[in-house]
Design a protein around this motif. Structure first.
Motif, PDB file in Angstrom:
ATOM      1  N   ARG A 153       0.837  -1.208   0.000  1.00  0.00           N
ATOM      2  CA  ARG A 153       0.000   0.000   0.000  1.00  0.00           C
ATOM      3  C   ARG A 153       0.868   1.253   0.000  1.00  0.00           C
ATOM      4  NH1 ARG A 153      -2.428  -0.967   4.344  1.00  0.00           N
ATOM      5  NH2 ARG A 153      -4.210  -2.073   3.459  1.00  0.00           N
ATOM      6  N   ALA A 154       1.905   1.252   0.811  1.00  0.00           N
ATOM      7  CA  ALA A 154       2.797   2.415   0.882  1.00  0.00           C
ATOM      8  C   ALA A 154       3.554   2.611  -0.428  1.00  0.00           C
ATOM      9  CB  ALA A 154       3.772   2.246   2.046  1.00  0.00           C
ATOM     10  N   ASP A 155       3.990   1.517  -1.031  1.00  0.00           N
ATOM     11  CA  ASP A 155       4.748   1.629  -2.280  1.00  0.00           C
ATOM     12  C   ASP A 155       3.868   2.169  -3.410  1.00  0.00           C
ATOM     13  OD1 ASP A 155       6.969   0.661  -1.015  1.00  0.00           O
ATOM     14  OD2 ASP A 155       6.833  -1.369  -1.849  1.00  0.00           O
ATOM     15  N   VAL A 156       2.639   1.676  -3.486  1.00  0.00           N
ATOM     16  CA  VAL A 156       1.736   2.152  -4.537  1.00  0.00           C
ATOM     17  C   VAL A 156       1.339   3.600  -4.280  1.00  0.00           C
ATOM     18  CG1 VAL A 156      -0.517   1.824  -5.626  1.00  0.00           C
ATOM     19  CG2 VAL A 156       0.897  -0.163  -5.072  1.00  0.00           C
ATOM     20  N   MET A 157       1.112   3.950  -3.028  1.00  0.00           N
ATOM     21  CA  MET A 157       0.766   5.327  -2.695  1.00  0.00           C
ATOM     22  C   MET A 157       1.888   6.275  -3.094  1.00  0.00           C
ATOM     23  SD  MET A 157      -1.602   7.285  -1.401  1.00  0.00           S
ATOM     24  CE  MET A 157      -2.631   6.303  -0.321  1.00  0.00           C
ATOM     25  N   ALA A 158       3.131   5.863  -2.867  1.00  0.00           N
ATOM     26  CA  ALA A 158       4.265   6.712  -3.210  1.00  0.00           C
ATOM     27  C   ALA A 158       4.357   6.941  -4.714  1.00  0.00           C
ATOM     28  CB  ALA A 158       5.555   6.088  -2.683  1.00  0.00           C
ATOM     29  N   ALA A 195      12.160   9.775  -7.253  1.00  0.00           N
ATOM     30  CA  ALA A 195      13.403   9.172  -7.724  1.00  0.00           C
ATOM     31  C   ALA A 195      13.227   7.692  -8.026  1.00  0.00           C
ATOM     32  CB  ALA A 195      14.495   9.364  -6.661  1.00  0.00           C
ATOM     33  N   ASP A 196      13.829   7.254  -9.130  1.00  0.00           N
ATOM     34  CA  ASP A 196      13.893   5.833  -9.490  1.00  0.00           C
ATOM     35  C   ASP A 196      12.503   5.200  -9.598  1.00  0.00           C
ATOM     36  OD1 ASP A 196      15.494   3.746 -10.273  1.00  0.00           O
ATOM     37  OD2 ASP A 196      15.846   2.987  -8.252  1.00  0.00           O
ATOM     38  N   GLU A 197      11.515   5.972 -10.055  1.00  0.00           N
ATOM     39  CA  GLU A 197      10.144   5.479  -9.997  1.00  0.00           C
ATOM     40  C   GLU A 197       9.863   4.356 -10.989  1.00  0.00           C
ATOM     41  OE1 GLU A 197       7.091   8.335 -10.922  1.00  0.00           O
ATOM     42  OE2 GLU A 197       8.475   9.522 -12.115  1.00  0.00           O
ATOM     43  N   ILE A 198      10.583   4.282 -12.107  1.00  0.00           N
ATOM     44  CA  ILE A 198      10.377   3.170 -13.038  1.00  0.00           C
ATOM     45  C   ILE A 198      10.737   1.848 -12.358  1.00  0.00           C
ATOM     46  CG2 ILE A 198      11.160   2.118 -15.197  1.00  0.00           C
ATOM     47  CD1 ILE A 198      11.524   4.943 -16.312  1.00  0.00           C
ATOM     48  N   HIS A 199      11.861   1.843 -11.667  1.00  0.00           N
ATOM     49  CA  HIS A 199      12.283   0.644 -10.931  1.00  0.00           C
ATOM     50  C   HIS A 199      11.287   0.333  -9.813  1.00  0.00           C
ATOM     51  CE1 HIS A 199      14.888  -2.216  -8.877  1.00  0.00           C
ATOM     52  NE2 HIS A 199      14.833  -1.481  -7.786  1.00  0.00           N
ATOM     53  N   ARG A 200      10.894   1.355  -9.072  1.00  0.00           N
ATOM     54  CA  ARG A 200       9.972   1.137  -7.954  1.00  0.00           C
ATOM     55  C   ARG A 200       8.610   0.647  -8.443  1.00  0.00           C
ATOM     56  NH1 ARG A 200       8.400   5.339  -5.469  1.00  0.00           N
ATOM     57  NH2 ARG A 200       9.290   6.994  -6.770  1.00  0.00           N
ATOM     58  N   GLU A 201       8.164   1.170  -9.586  1.00  0.00           N
ATOM     59  CA  GLU A 201       6.886   0.697 -10.110  1.00  0.00           C
ATOM     60  C   GLU A 201       6.956  -0.770 -10.527  1.00  0.00           C
ATOM     61  OE1 GLU A 201       3.625   1.134 -13.656  1.00  0.00           O
ATOM     62  OE2 GLU A 201       5.405   2.393 -13.742  1.00  0.00           O
ATOM     63  N   ALA A 202       8.053  -1.167 -11.161  1.00  0.00           N
ATOM     64  CA  ALA A 202       8.195  -2.558 -11.590  1.00  0.00           C
ATOM     65  C   ALA A 202       8.152  -3.510 -10.403  1.00  0.00           C
ATOM     66  CB  ALA A 202       9.493  -2.726 -12.378  1.00  0.00           C
ATOM     67  N   VAL A 253      -8.293  -8.408 -15.337  1.00  0.00           N
ATOM     68  CA  VAL A 253      -7.673  -7.729 -14.192  1.00  0.00           C
ATOM     69  C   VAL A 253      -7.448  -6.259 -14.529  1.00  0.00           C
ATOM     70  CG1 VAL A 253      -5.367  -8.497 -14.918  1.00  0.00           C
ATOM     71  CG2 VAL A 253      -5.737  -7.752 -12.558  1.00  0.00           C
ATOM     72  N   HIS A 254      -7.875  -5.412 -13.628  1.00  0.00           N
ATOM     73  CA  HIS A 254      -7.825  -3.977 -13.864  1.00  0.00           C
ATOM     74  C   HIS A 254      -6.437  -3.403 -13.692  1.00  0.00           C
ATOM     75  CE1 HIS A 254      -8.138   0.239 -12.316  1.00  0.00           C
ATOM     76  NE2 HIS A 254      -8.864   0.367 -13.406  1.00  0.00           N
ATOM     77  N   GLY A 255      -5.658  -3.927 -12.742  1.00  0.00           N
ATOM     78  CA  GLY A 255      -4.405  -3.268 -12.371  1.00  0.00           C
ATOM     79  C   GLY A 255      -4.670  -2.157 -11.376  1.00  0.00           C
ATOM     80  N   GLN A 256      -3.603  -1.513 -10.918  1.00  0.00           N
ATOM     81  CA  GLN A 256      -3.712  -0.471  -9.900  1.00  0.00           C
ATOM     82  C   GLN A 256      -3.404   0.887 -10.510  1.00  0.00           C
ATOM     83  OE1 GLN A 256      -4.595  -1.296  -6.565  1.00  0.00           O
ATOM     84  NE2 GLN A 256      -5.026   0.897  -6.619  1.00  0.00           N
ATOM     85  N   THR A 257      -4.405   1.745 -10.551  1.00  0.00           N
ATOM     86  CA  THR A 257      -4.195   3.065 -11.158  1.00  0.00           C
ATOM     87  C   THR A 257      -3.219   3.883 -10.330  1.00  0.00           C
ATOM     88  OG1 THR A 257      -6.405   3.072 -12.134  1.00  0.00           O
ATOM     89  CG2 THR A 257      -5.308   5.199 -11.902  1.00  0.00           C
ATOM     90  N   ILE A 258      -2.161   4.353 -10.995  1.00  0.00           N
ATOM     91  CA  ILE A 258      -1.220   5.252 -10.324  1.00  0.00           C
ATOM     92  C   ILE A 258      -1.202   6.634 -10.973  1.00  0.00           C
ATOM     93  CG2 ILE A 258       0.241   3.449  -9.364  1.00  0.00           C
ATOM     94  CD1 ILE A 258       2.189   3.966 -11.674  1.00  0.00           C
TER      95      ILE A 258
END
Length: 383
Positions: free
Chosen positions: A55-60, A66-73, A107-112
């Protein structure tokens, strides 16, 4: 080899509230005639709560960093592990069904991010990994095709709502209150419209998390202890999105904590107690929802609520009292009164959208999203 004698689908939905994933295993009619969609048979449902770290990672990821492509993956992989757990839970409940019997997972996925005005919407997901873990074909990324056709990509559920909740000669509104609220107007003449009305639980969840470290206000118990601050309510309602004509959609990109904080920084609101802010946020969700309904469906006979908001007693009371204050005698109930649990509606919708893809039938309604025309929604990731 898949056994396709039963038209079995799984639908998975994790919404803006970031609480967890709802899943359903359902038998859908062999054909795609929307008039027959209400013959579907729900075999099982499951819910997998999100871990605090996910939850915290998706909220962020709701904001640039910084490094959001890596964090999203990495977050997408964690999310899919939750999806796979939900799929397993569904199959364990129905011993006569295994992964070889299921046509597809929707599956919808998580909207960011949701920025259709800029030509994109982003639902983080790793459907290839889900296909690998489940052994079932996965249909995902439903919103992008509608956006590519000039649409909002949301809401996508009105076509499904019409199929299972519509009644000839009666105007009904189905209101989904998740993190964001949206409505489907099922008109008496068979036509359907819909749009996002504004925040659902998203601001209330953020406020109680800030002041009580709770993910949500259970039953609206905290909001029920305060008073509506009419000045703050008016300031909250002074938002261009709320006055804009549909088609329109929104998300955390607009209704986020710093949007609320900007409103609260006005000197007139310096002394409002935290509980009164929560109560006012509850009234804000109710007011924007009711205004949208009465502006575009004044003849509504019944309003049926689904999503987590259906379980917020304080919010339900605010919706009804706001309707009465504005002169409407429309009834208010949850979709349970129409035979479908409020928790299951969106997951069922994405199972239905997966079937629409498999049958190469359109899943959007251009009159809802503003797309140039009917489009087949989704992308296939074979098992």
């Amino acid at each position: 080899m898949k056994n396709l004698t039963n038209n079995l689908y799984i639908g998975l939905m994790s919404g803006t509230s970031l609480d967890g994933v709802d899943g359903v295993l359902v038998v859908l009619p062999e054909h795609t005639d929307p008039a027959q969609a209400n013959t579907m048979q729900l075999l099982a449902s499951a819910y997998i709560p999100f871990a605090d770290t996910l939850r915290a990672d998706v909220m962020a990821l709701q904001q640039s960093g910084a490094d959001e492509i890596h964090r999203e993956a990495l977050a997408a992989n964690m999310l899919v592990i939750q999806y796979a757990a939900c799929v397993n839970a569904l199959l364990e409940k129905v011993t006569s069904v295994d992964q070889h019997s299921v046509r597809a997972i929707g599956v919808h996925g998580q909207t960011i991010r949701h920025r259709p005005e800029l030509g994109y919407t982003r639902q983080t997901n790793n459907p290839a990994l889900l296909a690998e873990l489940s052994g079932i074909d996965v249909i995902a990324d439903f919103r992008s095709r509608d956006v590519a056709a000039g649409g909002q990509g949301a809401p996508l559920v009105p076509a499904f709502h019409r199929a299972i909740f519509g009644q000839a000669g009666v105007c009904r509104v189905v209101a989904n209150i998740g993190g964001i609220s949206n409505i489907s107007i099922l008109r008496a003449d068979g036509s359907t419209t819909g749009f996002d009305t504004g925040p659902g639980n998203v601001l209330m969840d953020a406020w109680i998390a800030q002041h009580h470290a709770k993910p949500y206000d259970e039953n609206g118990a905290w909001a029920a202890q305060g008073q509506v601050h009419t000045g703050l309510l008016a300031a909250l309602c002074d938002e261009a999105f709320l006055q804009a004509a549909p088609p329109k959609s929104t998300g955390r990109d607009l209704f986020r904590p710093d949007w609320l904080n900007q409103k609260l920084q006005l000197s007139a609101f310096a002394d409002i107690s935290a509980v009164d802010v929560q109560t006012t946020l509850c009234a804000f969700t109710a007011t924007t929802l009711v205004d949208a309904i009465l502006n575009y469906a004044a003849d509504v006979a019944g309003i049926y609520i689904c999503g987590g908001g259906a379980y917020n007693q304080c919010l339900m009371q605010h919706i009804e009292s706001t309707l009465r204050r504005k002169g409407s005698q429309s009834t208010v109930a949850s979709t349970e009164d129409l035979g479908v649990s409020p928790h299951h509606v969106e997951a069922l919708a994405f199972a239905w959208l997966a079937q629409q893809f498999v049958d190469r039938s359109a899943g959007n309604l251009p009159e809802v999203t503003g797309a140039k025309g009917l489009r087949i929604l989704g992308a296939l990731h074979p098992a």
